[in-house]
Every structure is written in structure tokens, then in C-alpha cells.
Design a protein around this motif. Structure first.
Motif, PDB file in Angstrom:
ATOM      1  N   GLU A   1      15.810  36.497  28.644  1.00 55.83           N
ATOM      2  CA  GLU A   1      16.967  35.607  28.643  1.00 55.83           C
ATOM      3  C   GLU A   1      17.842  35.765  29.884  1.00 55.83           C
ATOM      4  OE1 GLU A   1      17.066  33.215  26.743  1.00 55.83           O
ATOM      5  OE2 GLU A   1      15.621  33.846  25.229  1.00 55.83           O
ATOM      6  N   SER A   2      17.676  36.864  30.621  1.00 54.50           N
ATOM      7  CA  SER A   2      18.409  36.998  31.886  1.00 54.50           C
ATOM      8  C   SER A   2      17.905  35.985  32.910  1.00 54.50           C
ATOM      9  CB  SER A   2      18.264  38.419  32.447  1.00 54.50           C
ATOM     10  OG  SER A   2      16.923  38.664  32.852  1.00 54.50           O
ATOM     11  N   ALA A   3      16.735  35.417  32.651  1.00 57.60           N
ATOM     12  CA  ALA A   3      16.184  34.372  33.518  1.00 57.60           C
ATOM     13  C   ALA A   3      16.258  33.007  32.838  1.00 57.60           C
ATOM     14  CB  ALA A   3      14.737  34.698  33.873  1.00 57.60           C
ATOM     15  N   SER A   4      17.185  32.865  31.889  1.00 68.00           N
ATOM     16  CA  SER A   4      17.335  31.596  31.178  1.00 68.00           C
ATOM     17  C   SER A   4      18.093  30.583  32.024  1.00 68.00           C
ATOM     18  CB  SER A   4      18.078  31.845  29.861  1.00 68.00           C
ATOM     19  OG  SER A   4      18.195  30.658  29.124  1.00 68.00           O
ATOM     20  N   LEU A   5      17.601  29.358  32.046  1.00 68.64           N
ATOM     21  CA  LEU A   5      18.203  28.287  32.838  1.00 68.64           C
ATOM     22  C   LEU A   5      18.663  27.154  31.927  1.00 68.64           C
ATOM     23  CD1 LEU A   5      15.454  27.970  35.587  1.00 68.64           C
ATOM     24  CD2 LEU A   5      17.630  29.168  35.814  1.00 68.64           C
ATOM     25  N   SER A   6      19.696  26.458  32.347  1.00 67.91           N
ATOM     26  CA  SER A   6      20.104  25.239  31.654  1.00 67.91           C
ATOM     27  C   SER A   6      19.409  24.060  32.330  1.00 67.91           C
ATOM     28  CB  SER A   6      21.624  25.072  31.708  1.00 67.91           C
ATOM     29  OG  SER A   6      22.001  23.867  31.092  1.00 67.91           O
ATOM     30  N   VAL A   7      18.202  23.778  31.873  1.00 66.47           N
ATOM     31  CA  VAL A   7      17.433  22.679  32.461  1.00 66.47           C
ATOM     32  C   VAL A   7      18.156  21.354  32.254  1.00 66.47           C
ATOM     33  CG1 VAL A   7      15.235  21.427  32.398  1.00 66.47           C
ATOM     34  CG2 VAL A   7      15.261  23.916  32.172  1.00 66.47           C
ATOM     35  N   GLY A   8      18.816  21.209  31.107  1.00 65.52           N
ATOM     36  CA  GLY A   8      19.559  19.983  30.847  1.00 65.52           C
ATOM     37  C   GLY A   8      20.664  19.751  31.851  1.00 65.52           C
ATOM     38  N   SER A   9      21.336  20.823  32.285  1.00 64.46           N
ATOM     39  CA  SER A   9      22.375  20.688  33.311  1.00 64.46           C
ATOM     40  C   SER A   9      21.769  20.242  34.634  1.00 64.46           C
ATOM     41  CB  SER A   9      23.103  22.021  33.494  1.00 64.46           C
ATOM     42  OG  SER A   9      23.757  22.401  32.311  1.00 64.46           O
ATOM     43  N   MET A  10      20.597  20.760  34.941  1.00 65.46           N
ATOM     44  CA  MET A  10      19.926  20.386  36.191  1.00 65.46           C
ATOM     45  C   MET A  10      19.521  18.921  36.189  1.00 65.46           C
ATOM     46  SD  MET A  10      17.542  23.675  37.112  1.00 65.46           S
ATOM     47  CE  MET A  10      18.276  25.203  37.680  1.00 65.46           C
TER      48      MET A  10
END
Length: 381
Positions: free
Chosen positions: A101-110
Motif C-alpha cells: 500500500e506504500s505504492a498505492s496510487l489514486s488512478v482515478g485522480s490521474m
């Protein structure tokens, strides 16, 4: 439509990972408290990691961030599966979940940031439509994700839900990373007033803080619905119930996108939070699948429009160099209360059953409504 389809695929794990971890860990350990604690740690970690990666995406580019974070996340999840299956110490499960989870991204924000890049600022109605469309995709993800996860976890293998989420991420993330036409590029840091922390923006606070608190209700519903179905000998039905929850959101997203509202974005935002709270009060009193499905559907209709209305208030008051960060911060705090509620829900369910866990959504939503009071003026468009 490539960016929309790529974002849809890459975001599938957001509706799969929590229930996949719960089903996988419970198949080995048999305690909801451990499963809840693990998903809580996962959620808590993303509170820090998502905004940091979003800030990096603004300053170093989305492609570089995607190609860095995704391999870390995939490697950590594969390690987690191996450790759990081979009976490794429980502390190592928590460590690998933290790394994943330290490498979790908000793809929706992108993807929302990419819509902003492609749509002219003069066409504000098209931008609002794109937000609604993205929310519709989110709801479709939450309809499909839990159903697929419970199906593969019960029919194939308990870890299959996590593996399927990894596959979706490995397909979708590169499609986003290498789509040049929608790439917003790199934005230099601005000086002076605009260089101040984006969290000092009151409109962002007015959206992010209530959503952060409301996040506790989402996590509590996830684990409580699994326990509700398990108590009745139909654990596989949990995914269907969660899918119905999201179906309400999908229907609402379509309706909200079709209507030309005269009510302001801020007023709608407040109305939907109050609606969510009112419906959540019914959860602990429901004893059968059908009524719970109806209640979840109605609450889902209130959830989907929250972010599109909130973002419409935020984006006009944030500089370009902080836009991805601002969009991600609107929802990045949700895992914070999600971590707390996952832990509490696991304890309540183990000690008192699913009904006790179903009181938590109402509790968090009452607090969420209270958090809007200091910002009432900020909800004016």
C-alpha cells in the motif's frame, strides 16, 4: 475513450483488494479481527502514500510515477500471498501489506486530471460531465469488483481475488502511462501564495474532511456485509450485496449526469451526505438479504454524486501545479477512518456478530454531517 477504458481496468483493484484480503486471510486464520486489522493497516498506509504519489505525478509526470509504483505494489502483494499461504509470522503479513500500500496510487485522480488537460476550461459543463462519467465508472467497478472477487475466491482459490486484482493493474497502468495525448505533463512548482499547501484551501477542506470521516462507513460496510452473509451460510452472496450497493451509485451517476441542476453543487453535496446517514440508520435492524440489498442500493444512490459535486467546487480554486494532488486529497483521507473502522468492526463482529458492526456506518456518517457545519459558507458555488 482509451484513457477511460484504461483507467477502468487499472482501478478495478480498488473494489477488489479489501474483500479479497478479508476472504483470503479468513480462509487461513478464521478471525475477522486479523483480516480487519490488515485491511485497516492497508487503508491507513494509503492516507500517506496516495497524496505523496499524486504530488510526485504533478512534479515528475504521471508516467514516471506509474512505472515506479506499480512494480513495487505487485511484488509486495505476491510476497504477501506466499507468506500467508506458508504460515509465516503474522507480523510479516502486516509488513508486506504496508509495502504494497506504500505504492498505492489514486488512478482515478490521474484520469480525472487527464480529462481536465483534454477539455478546454471554457467548456466547464463538459468537465462536469467527465467527472460524472468517471464516477459512473467507479460505481461500475464497485458493482463488478466484489462479485468477481468473491466468485473467484470461493470457486477457484482464496487468493485468486488478489491475483486477479494484480492482473488488472498490470494491464491498465501501462495503457495510462503511455497514452501521450492525455498526459498533462509536468507542472513546475509555483512561488508566492500559490506555493502554499493545497490543504489550506477551505473549499478542499470542506469536501475532504467530511469525506474522510464518511470513509469509516465504507470500510465498516465492507467487512460487516461479509460477516452478515457468512452468518447466514452464504458468504459468496457478500459480493452480490456489495455489487447492489454500487449499482445504486451507477444509477444515480447516470441520473445526475442527465439532469441540468438548478441546485448548487455544494447544496447537493450536503444533501447526499444527509441521505447516506439517514439510510445507514436502518442497517442494524435488517435481518434478510433482500431488505439489506434495498437499503444498500438507496445509500449507493447518495454516494456516487458526492465526489463530482465536490470536485466542481475544488478545481476552480486550485492552481494547475497542485491539481492532481488536490483531486487525490479530496478522497485520500477516506482510508484513515477506514483503517479505524475496519479494526473496530472486526472486533465487534467477532464479539457480538454482524449486527454490531452495522452500527458503525451510521456513527461515522453522523460525525461526517457534523464536520460540514464549520464550512457551510464554502458550499456556495
Amino acid at each position: 475513450m482509451r484513457i477511460a477504458s484504461a483507467g477502468f481496468i487499472a482501478r478495478m483493484p480498488i473494489a477488489m483488494d479489501t474483500i479479497a484480503i478479508i476472504l483470503f486471510v479468513h480462509s487461513v486464520d478464521k478471525r475477522y479481527s486479523i483480516a480487519g486489522a490488515l485491511t485497516g493497516v492497508a487503508a491507513l498506509t494509503t492516507v500517506i502514500s496516495i497524496p505523496l504519489w499524486a504530488k510526485a505525478a504533478d512534479h515528475f509526470g504521471q508516467r514516471r510515477v506509474l512505472l515506479t509504483a506499480v512494480p513495487i505494489r505487485v511484488s509486495a502483494f505476491i510476497t504477501f500471498i506466499l507468506l500467508v499461504k506458508n504460515g509465516a509470522p503474522i507480523w510479516s503479513w502486516f509488513l508486506t501489506i504496508f509495502l504494497a500500500e506504500s505504492a498505492s496510487l489514486s488512478v482515478g485522480s490521474m484520469t480525472r486530471r487527464r480529462w481536465m488537460h483534454m477539455i478546454d476550461k471554457k467548456d466547464s459543463h463538459l468537465l462536469s460531465t467527465s467527472y460524472v462519467f468517471e464516477s459512473f465508472l467507479d460505481e461500475m467497478i464497485y458493482i463488478i469488483g466484489p462479485v468477481i472477487t468473491t466468485a473467484v475466491a470461493t470457486a477457484i482459490a482464496p487468493m485468486a481475488g488478489i491475483i486477479l486484482g494484480i492482473i488488472f493493474l498490470l494491464i491498465g497502468a501501462p495503457l495510462i502511462a503511455f497514452h501521450r495525448n492525455s498526459d498533462p505533463g509536468i507542472h513546475p512548482r509555483e512561488s508566492g501564495i500559490k506555493a502554499k499547501s493545497v490543504m489550506r484551501n477551505r473549499k478542499l477542506q470542506a469536501i475532504a474532511i467530511p469525506l474522510t470521516i464518511a470513509g469509516g462507513s465504507f470500510s465498516a460496510i465492507n467487512i460487516s456485509v461479509v460477516a452478515f452473509a457468512d452468518e447466514r451460510g452464504m458468504k459468496s452472496a457478500a459480493g452480490l450485496l456489495l455489487g447492489v450497493w454500487a449499482l445504486g451509485g451507477a444509477v444515480s451517476a447516470i441520473i445526475n449526469g442527465a439532469i441540468r441542476w438548478k441546485i448548487s453543487h455544494g447544496a447537493r453535496y450536503l444533501g447526499y451526505i444527509i441521505g447516506m446517514t439517514t439510510i445507514a440508520f436502518s442497517f442494524p435492524f435488517i435481518n434478510n438479504f433482500y431488505l439489506l440489498g434495498v437499503a444498500l442500493f438507496l445509500q449507493g444512490m447518495c454516494i456516487a454524486p458526492l465526489l463530482p459535486n465536490g470536485l466542481s467546487l475544488i478545481t476552480g480554486s486550485v492552481p494547475e501545479s497542485q491539481m492532481t494532488q488536490a483531486i487525490s486529497l479530496a478522497t485520500a483521507g477516506i482510508p484513515l477512518t477506514g483503517a479505524l473502522s475496519s479494526f473496530i468492526a472486526g472486533q465487534l463482529i467477532d464479539n457480538s456478530g454482524a449486527r454490531a458492526g452495522l452500527w458503525l456506518p451510521f456513527f461515522f456518517l453522523v460525525l461526517s454531517c457534523s464536520a460540514t457545519i464549520p464550512y457551510l459558507r464554502s458550499y456556495k458555488d
